[in-house]
Design an enzyme around this catalytic site. Structure first.
Site, PDB file in Angstrom:
ATOM      1  NE  ARG A 139      13.530 107.704  92.479  1.00  0.00           N
ATOM      2  CZ  ARG A 139      13.163 108.389  91.395  1.00  0.00           C
ATOM      3  NH1 ARG A 139      11.913 108.366  90.971  1.00  0.00           N
ATOM      4  NH2 ARG A 139      14.051 109.099  90.733  1.00  0.00           N
TER       5      ARG A 139
ATOM      6  CG  HIS B 231      13.757 114.231  90.620  1.00  0.00           C
ATOM      7  ND1 HIS B 231      13.223 112.983  90.855  1.00  0.00           N
ATOM      8  CD2 HIS B 231      12.952 114.791  89.680  1.00  0.00           C
ATOM      9  CE1 HIS B 231      12.132 112.808  90.112  1.00  0.00           C
ATOM     10  NE2 HIS B 231      11.953 113.906  89.387  1.00  0.00           N
TER      11      HIS B 231
ATOM     12  CD  GLU C  24      11.946 110.745  84.234  1.00  0.00           C
ATOM     13  OE1 GLU C  24      11.741 111.936  83.937  1.00  0.00           O
ATOM     14  OE2 GLU C  24      11.027 109.924  84.366  1.00  0.00           O
TER      15      GLU C  24
ATOM     16  CG  ASN D  43      11.222 107.106  86.605  1.00  0.00           C
ATOM     17  OD1 ASN D  43      11.371 106.278  87.495  1.00  0.00           O
ATOM     18  ND2 ASN D  43      11.658 108.355  86.696  1.00  0.00           N
TER      19      ASN D  43
ATOM     20  CE1 TYR E 144       4.370 109.087  85.660  1.00  0.00           C
ATOM     21  CE2 TYR E 144       6.643 108.807  84.960  1.00  0.00           C
ATOM     22  CZ  TYR E 144       5.724 109.153  85.926  1.00  0.00           C
ATOM     23  OH  TYR E 144       6.144 109.560  87.160  1.00  0.00           O
TER      24      TYR E 144
ATOM     25  CD  GLU F  39       9.383 109.505  88.616  1.00  0.00           C
ATOM     26  OE1 GLU F  39       8.629 109.935  87.720  1.00  0.00           O
ATOM     27  OE2 GLU F  39      10.411 110.095  88.980  1.00  0.00           O
TER      28      GLU F  39
HETATM   29  O1  LGS Z   1       6.560 114.608  88.059  1.00  0.00           O
HETATM   30  C1  LGS Z   1       7.332 113.956  87.109  1.00  0.00           C
HETATM   31  C2  LGS Z   1       6.617 112.799  86.517  1.00  0.00           C
HETATM   32  C3  LGS Z   1       5.253 113.020  85.936  1.00  0.00           C
HETATM   33  O2  LGS Z   1       5.293 112.385  84.638  1.00  0.00           O
HETATM   34  C4  LGS Z   1       8.648 113.448  87.686  1.00  0.00           C
HETATM   35  O3  LGS Z   1       9.334 114.446  88.376  1.00  0.00           O
HETATM   36  C5  LGS Z   1       9.529 112.965  86.569  1.00  0.00           C
HETATM   37  O4  LGS Z   1      10.592 112.216  87.124  1.00  0.00           O
HETATM   38  C6  LGS Z   1       8.815 112.173  85.466  1.00  0.00           C
HETATM   39  O5  LGS Z   1       9.301 112.615  84.233  1.00  0.00           O
HETATM   40  N1  LGS Z   1       7.381 112.331  85.391  1.00  0.00           N
HETATM   41  C7  LGS Z   1       6.573 112.083  84.330  1.00  0.00           C
HETATM   42  N2  LGS Z   1       6.958 111.650  83.196  1.00  0.00           N
HETATM   43  C8  LGS Z   1       6.121 111.249  82.135  1.00  0.00           C
HETATM   44  C9  LGS Z   1       6.724 111.516  80.819  1.00  0.00           C
HETATM   45  C10 LGS Z   1       5.795 111.067  79.728  1.00  0.00           C
HETATM   46  C11 LGS Z   1       6.076 111.813  78.483  1.00  0.00           C
HETATM   47  C12 LGS Z   1       5.087 111.471  77.451  1.00  0.00           C
HETATM   48  C13 LGS Z   1       5.116 112.435  76.336  1.00  0.00           C
HETATM   49  C14 LGS Z   1       4.139 111.986  75.303  1.00  0.00           C
HETATM   50  C15 LGS Z   1       3.801 113.049  74.342  1.00  0.00           C
END
Ligand code: LGS
Length: 452
Positions: free
Chosen positions: A78, A122, A167, A292, A294, A351
């Site tokens: 991807r 993106h 996202e 996605n 996490y 993701e």
């Molecule tokens: O690199 C990004 C990854 C890394 O973690 C990627 O481009 C995005 O599409 C994606 O948002 N990504 C990502 N998201 C994790 C978001 C977790 C937020 C948690 C906040 C808690 C306080």
């Protein structure tokens, strides 16, 4: 784990990246600047002033990178296309050299038996369009459909799985509400407009695809399940707000044709009334949803802007280097929630992954190999892929899993400080070294999940 897990036939194992995070050479071969090129070159916006000028130099090393994917046994890859390589001004004139770059990449993937999943957006809007209001301008729906159509015409058939947006929540929350991501605005009034226009653009791009394309198109959302910190009524209400804001704000209009009512409560006078035809544009039939995942959040009622919620840190929890709790059960819960709320739509994990403090690349061992020992990432992936399997057992139609990320790369405003790759990148030499997690993942793929 003693239980042998059986994944459905045809389940795709892959890895994900995004253009701005890996390509480098942002202005090469006639490309225009994007909002991320501009944002990263604005003093103070990224950690250490890091930019995507070089990143993983994938724009020049794409062929070697595909060879690496092949060596790891990936079945799917991807990636995203940089809009301003294709249309340097965002609309109008097509830059053929930009189209050719992605066309060659797709051919190379196919020649190596790797299925491309192409994300149109993106986060790197052409700067020229931001100058015209970006996602705040209602014309963005036409701009995005025009851009998508150029790629559908050039690549559909070779590319069979398309994603409109990556996202939309992060684009809006980071780019228009809190300002940590490009274009760096902070406005409670702008955020709902940007969100809504992103979804109109999504709808217009799907419509355009149905006129030109023959295969599958979907939307990728980040979902973070919310669990109440206590059983108080106030915390239950906080969970509903947080969940509506982050998890339902995009899937509800895309799949149900409406917004959750909590959004009006959250945004108050900043929440506009939208014309009925907008809802009709946004709600298009989709072939799949990309999820996605996490982390989760344990949520409480609190004074905060604009949600009035807080996140409670778990004393016995495990956290990644980015401070996100490791919570695999949340992925199973997320996938079953999507099925329950939106029905039996096919899903991909588009993701999932983690940044941890990896040790440096070791000196060559007896066999001449250089290892990076990353047991925490391996454990994270093992538990999350197992959680995907649990969701499949529970009846979810899950078609594939893409690890974030293939390579260590540019983590947006956090610069190069956070490494999510299963492959280590030495940013000085651009040398790639598969970490232990990559070797482990290769075995998972080769055994179709049985070795988990
Ligand atoms: O690199 C990004 C990854 C890394 O973690 C990627 O481009 C995005 O599409 C994606 O948002 N990504 C990502 N998201 C994790 C978001 C977790 C937020 C948690 C906040 C808690 C306080």
């Amino acid at each position: 784990m003693s239980q042998v897990r059986v994944f459905p036939e045809g389940f795709l194992w892959g890895a994900a990246t995004a253009a701005h995070q890996i390509e480098g050479s942002p202005l090469a071969d006639g490309a225009g600047p994007s909002i991320w090129t501009r944002f990263a070159h604005t003093p103070g916006m990224t950690l250490n002033g890091d930019t995507g000028d070089v990143a993983c130099d994938h724009y020049r090393r794409w062929k070697d990178d595909v060879a690496l994917m092949k060596q790891l046994g990936l079945q799917a890859y991807r990636f995203s296309v940089s809009w301003s390589r294709i249309l340097p001004e965002g609309t109008g004139r097509v830059n053929q050299a930009g189209v050719d770059f992605y066309s060659r990449l797709v051919d190379e993937l196919l020649a190596n038996g790797i299925e491309p999943l192409l994300t149109l957006y993106h986060w790197d809007m052409p700067a020229a369009l931001d100058d015209r209001g970006g996602w705040l301008n209602r014309d963005c729906a036409d701009w995005f459909a025009e851009y998508g159509s150029v790629l559908y015409r050039a690549l559909d058939g070779r590319v069979k799985k398309w994603v409109t947006l990556n996202e939309p929540w992060v684009i809006t929350d980071g780019g228009y509400l809190h300002g940590a991501l490009a274009p760096g605005h902070r406005s409670r009034f702008e955020a709902p407009i940007a969100s809504h226009n992103l979804m109109r653009a999504h709808g217009a791009a799907v419509q355009a695809y149905r006129a030109i394309g023959q295969h599958e198109i979907g939307l990728v959302v980040n979902i973070e399940p919310k669990y109440a910190a206590t059983d108080s009524a106030a915390d239950a209400a906080a969970v509903k707000r947080a969940h509506a804001y982050m998890n339902e704000q995009y899937l509800d209009p895309a799949l149900l044709g409406s917004y959750p009512p909590e959004l009006r409560e959250i945004f108050g006078e900043a929440w506009p009334e939208w014309p009925a035809e907008d809802y009709a544009l946004i709600k298009q039939s989709l072939d799949f949803i990309g999820v996605n995942y996490y982390t989760r959040s344990v949520t409480k009622d609190a004074i905060s802007y604009p949600l009035n919620t807080g996140v409670v840190r778990q004393p016995s929890g495990t956290y990644t280097e980015t401070g996100w709790e490791v919570f695999p059960q949340g992925l199973t819960d997320t996938l079953t929630w999507v099925k329950q709320r939106y029905g039996d739509i096919p899903m991909y994990i588009t993701e999932n992954g983690a940044a941890f403090f990896d040790p440096p690349v070791a000196e060559p061992d007896a066999s001449g190999e250089r290892r990076v020992r990353d047991p925490l990432r391996m454990d994270y992936l093992q538990k999350h892929i197992s959680a995907v399997h649990d969701a499949i057992q529970a009846g979810c139609d899950i078609r594939g899993y893409m690890v974030w990320s293939l390579l260590d790369n540019l983590e947006w405003s956090l610069g190069y400080s956070k490494r999510f790759g299963v492959v280590h990148v030495n940013y000085g030499t651009q040398e790639r070294t598969p970490k232990d997690s990559a070797r482990w993942y290769s075995n998972v793929i080769a055994s179709h999940g049985r070795s988990l």
